[in-house]
Design an enzyme around this catalytic site. Structure first.
Site, PDB file in Angstrom:
ATOM      1  N   GLU A 136     -60.957 136.686  69.717  1.00 51.44           N
ATOM      2  CA  GLU A 136     -60.217 136.084  68.497  1.00 51.44           C
ATOM      3  C   GLU A 136     -58.817 136.761  68.402  1.00 51.44           C
ATOM      4  O   GLU A 136     -58.432 137.940  69.052  1.00 51.44           O
ATOM      5  CB  GLU A 136     -60.966 136.581  67.084  1.00 51.44           C
ATOM      6  N   TYR A 157     -74.866 115.514  77.315  1.00 46.30           N
ATOM      7  CA  TYR A 157     -75.297 116.904  76.969  1.00 46.30           C
ATOM      8  C   TYR A 157     -76.375 117.466  77.980  1.00 46.30           C
ATOM      9  O   TYR A 157     -76.516 118.053  78.704  1.00 46.30           O
ATOM     10  CB  TYR A 157     -75.501 116.745  75.337  1.00 46.30           C
TER      11      TYR A 157
HETATM   12  P1  NAD Z   1     -68.218 128.547  67.993  1.00 47.53           P
HETATM   13  O1  NAD Z   1     -67.374 128.180  68.894  1.00 47.53           O
HETATM   14  O2  NAD Z   1     -68.116 128.520  66.596  1.00 47.53           O
HETATM   15  O3  NAD Z   1     -68.705 130.351  68.556  1.00 47.53           O
HETATM   16  C1  NAD Z   1     -68.344 131.168  69.652  1.00 47.53           C
HETATM   17  C2  NAD Z   1     -68.375 132.296  69.658  1.00 47.53           C
HETATM   18  O4  NAD Z   1     -68.127 132.883  71.034  1.00 47.53           O
HETATM   19  C3  NAD Z   1     -66.977 132.811  68.688  1.00 47.53           C
HETATM   20  O5  NAD Z   1     -67.417 134.058  68.232  1.00 47.53           O
HETATM   21  C4  NAD Z   1     -66.116 133.399  69.783  1.00 47.53           C
HETATM   22  O6  NAD Z   1     -65.151 134.399  69.473  1.00 47.53           O
HETATM   23  C5  NAD Z   1     -67.107 133.649  70.847  1.00 47.53           C
HETATM   24  N1  NAD Z   1     -66.307 133.931  72.131  1.00 47.53           N
HETATM   25  C6  NAD Z   1     -66.013 132.732  73.004  1.00 47.53           C
HETATM   26  N2  NAD Z   1     -65.513 133.342  74.115  1.00 47.53           N
HETATM   27  C7  NAD Z   1     -65.792 134.836  74.186  1.00 47.53           C
HETATM   28  C8  NAD Z   1     -65.473 135.734  74.966  1.00 47.53           C
HETATM   29  N3  NAD Z   1     -64.857 135.551  76.512  1.00 47.53           N
HETATM   30  N4  NAD Z   1     -65.514 137.008  74.754  1.00 47.53           N
HETATM   31  C9  NAD Z   1     -66.129 137.105  73.325  1.00 47.53           C
HETATM   32  N5  NAD Z   1     -66.492 136.247  72.667  1.00 47.53           N
HETATM   33  C10 NAD Z   1     -66.091 135.195  72.911  1.00 47.53           C
HETATM   34  O7  NAD Z   1     -69.593 127.878  68.673  1.00 47.53           O
HETATM   35  P2  NAD Z   1     -70.772 127.909  68.135  1.00 47.53           P
HETATM   36  O8  NAD Z   1     -71.127 126.176  68.058  1.00 47.53           O
HETATM   37  O9  NAD Z   1     -71.574 128.461  67.128  1.00 47.53           O
HETATM   38  O10 NAD Z   1     -71.997 127.846  69.569  1.00 47.53           O
HETATM   39  C11 NAD Z   1     -72.710 129.131  69.756  1.00 47.53           C
HETATM   40  C12 NAD Z   1     -73.979 129.093  70.602  1.00 47.53           C
HETATM   41  O11 NAD Z   1     -74.594 127.873  69.765  1.00 47.53           O
HETATM   42  C13 NAD Z   1     -73.419 128.038  71.876  1.00 47.53           C
HETATM   43  O12 NAD Z   1     -74.329 128.513  72.926  1.00 47.53           O
HETATM   44  C14 NAD Z   1     -73.785 126.674  71.790  1.00 47.53           C
HETATM   45  O13 NAD Z   1     -74.333 125.981  72.743  1.00 47.53           O
HETATM   46  C15 NAD Z   1     -75.038 126.783  70.682  1.00 47.53           C
HETATM   47  N6  NAD Z   1     -75.157 125.538  69.926  1.00 47.53           N
HETATM   48  C16 NAD Z   1     -74.563 125.072  69.273  1.00 47.53           C
HETATM   49  C17 NAD Z   1     -74.413 123.885  68.496  1.00 47.53           C
HETATM   50  C18 NAD Z   1     -73.604 123.010  67.535  1.00 47.53           C
HETATM   51  O14 NAD Z   1     -73.729 122.110  67.079  1.00 47.53           O
HETATM   52  N7  NAD Z   1     -72.383 123.819  66.938  1.00 47.53           N
HETATM   53  C19 NAD Z   1     -75.836 123.576  68.451  1.00 47.53           C
HETATM   54  C20 NAD Z   1     -76.715 123.893  69.221  1.00 47.53           C
HETATM   55  C21 NAD Z   1     -76.684 125.016  69.847  1.00 47.53           C
END
Ligand code: NAD
Length: 395
Positions: A75, A235
């Protein structure tokens, strides 16, 4: 500084510290309103802990079970002239609330894919906590630099084999149009697997094991998505779906190494997060889904989803309930037949003209702004605020 939203498509380049703090507090309040976790992990590492599902995965064991937490994220801190990212302010607010509640909380801002961050996190775990009993892997990233070959790989959101045309929503204008996405080519699939598959999750677990910081009976979980057939080409059957298949294979490998019941993939609900808003077609699906689920009274956000993941599966009285492929399914309400039938019907009918009637696009937009701390009733956005907010654990 007066901070207002600056949005462009699925990006908002500003964030409000008080608004983000209020978001975090409302998630904490939700967890505090629920019964404590029966079998809570006590020392938790969350990789990707600053927003979305990862933030909720830090709040639930901390406030639902009194867990010490270590968070890792990537971040941007604010300066006195420029706002930081929402995940930065969320993490500042989380740490502050955790410390006030007497809970251990430390955070690392850096590249989770790198060896340096792994080493720093492990040194802190050794020194402060000894061992950890739960590791949540919740990264969503468009790129990854491999710590071994030093190459940077980029993930893409593309169908495989043939192009995909579908209805789509322009979230800036509210126009329902259509989009055609060309299929993956060259190394697209392999690169997406490299970034969003389970390789780095396994590297984390190997590093934690080698350092002797995994407690007996520890658990680890990573998140996946399946969704309806209409998004399968982009997806589940697309490049990201291949990465999620790899994540499941990683869980299976870790279960053979560490013992069955150690590594889980949890399939979660489609929700507005920074990651999901970047996927074509999905924002329209989410807008229709929210309308149906809110009307049925079974809509959940990240915090409700993750509270259910811990209380019903990971930290409940029994063992997790699994589907035929060994996955935890907290997308069960989204995938309910009645919900999916109602969404499919609305999908056929939706146009620019009837969008506000058939979907919860206004809910989508307000939730998107809330991700960045905007649109919260309790926040005075006219008030001067300091964008520079240090992490309490770094003070
Ligand atoms: P998000 O974008 O809200 O969060 C991503 C997180 O990853 C953040 O904390 C960010 O700082 C961190 N991050 C990214 N790159 C990084 C790096 N290089 N080093 C350290 N931290 C890093 O995403 P989200 O939607 O909460 O997704 C999280 C997981 O949940 C993913 O695997 C996603 O596929 C899965 N998911 C999401 C959904 C949805 O609808 N949002 C549904 C099912 C599953």
């Amino acid at each position: 500084m007066i901070i207002a939203p600056k949005t462009r498509g699925f990006i908002c380049t500003t964030a409000h510290p008080e608004g983000c703090a209020a978001n975090v507090q409302s998630q904490i309040d939700y967890v505090n309103s629920q019964p404590p976790l029966a079998n809570a992990p006590k020392k938790v590492l969350v990789i990707g802990s600053s927003t979305g599902y990862g933030l909720a995965s830090r709040i639930v064991p901390a406030f639902g079970g009194g867990a010490s937490t270590v968070g890792v994220f990537f971040e941007k801190p604010g300066t006195d002239r420029k706002t930081g990212s929402a995940g930065w302010y969320n993490s500042v607010a989380f740490e502050k609330a955790a410390h006030e509640a007497g809970l251990y909380a430390k955070s690392f801002n850096g590249d989770a894919f790198s060896n340096e961050i792994k080493d720093q996190v492990i040194a802190t775990i050794k020194e402060d906590l000894g061992q950890i009993d739960c590791i949540v892997y919740s990264l969503a990233s468009p790129r990854r630099t491999d710590p071994i070959d030093g190459e940077t790989y980029k993930s893409v959101l593309k169908p495989i084999g043939e192009s995909y045309s579908q209805k789509n929503l322009n979230t800036d204008t509210g126009e329902v149009n259509s989009v055609t996405i060309e299929p993956a080519e060259g190394d697209d699939v392999a690169n997406t697997v490299k970034v969003m598959g389970g390789e780095d999750w396994e590297l984390w677990l190997a590093a934690l094991k080698d350092a002797g910081v995994l407690a007996d009976g520890f658990q680890t979980v990573a998140y996946s998505y399946i969704g309806p057939e209409l998004t399968f080409p982009i997806y589940t059957n697309g490049t990201i779906g291949k990465a999620k298949e790899h994540l499941e294979a990683s869980a299976a490998r870790m279960n053979s190494e560490f013992g069955e019941g150690t590594a889980y993939v949890s399939v979660n609900k489609a929700l507005v997060t920074q990651a999901s808003s970047a996927i074509p077609v999905v924002p329209l699906y989410i807008s229709l889904l929210y309308k149906v689920m809110k009307e049925k009274g079974n809509h959940e956000g990240c915090i409700e989803q993750i509270e259910r993941l811990f209380s019903d599966h990971l930290a409940g009285a029994g063992t997790p309930a699994l589907d035929e492929k060994g996955r935890i399914r907290i997308d069960d309400w989204e995938m309910g037949e009645d919900v999916q039938a109602a969404v499919a019907e609305a999908w056929e009918k939706v146009t620019t003209e009837n969008l506000s009637e058939l979907s919860d696009f206004s809910g989508y937009k307000s939730e998107f702004l809330r991700l960045f701390g905007f649109g919260l009733e309790e926040v005075d956005y006219e008030k001067d605020t300091n964008p520079e907010r240090p992490l309490p654990s770094e003070l």
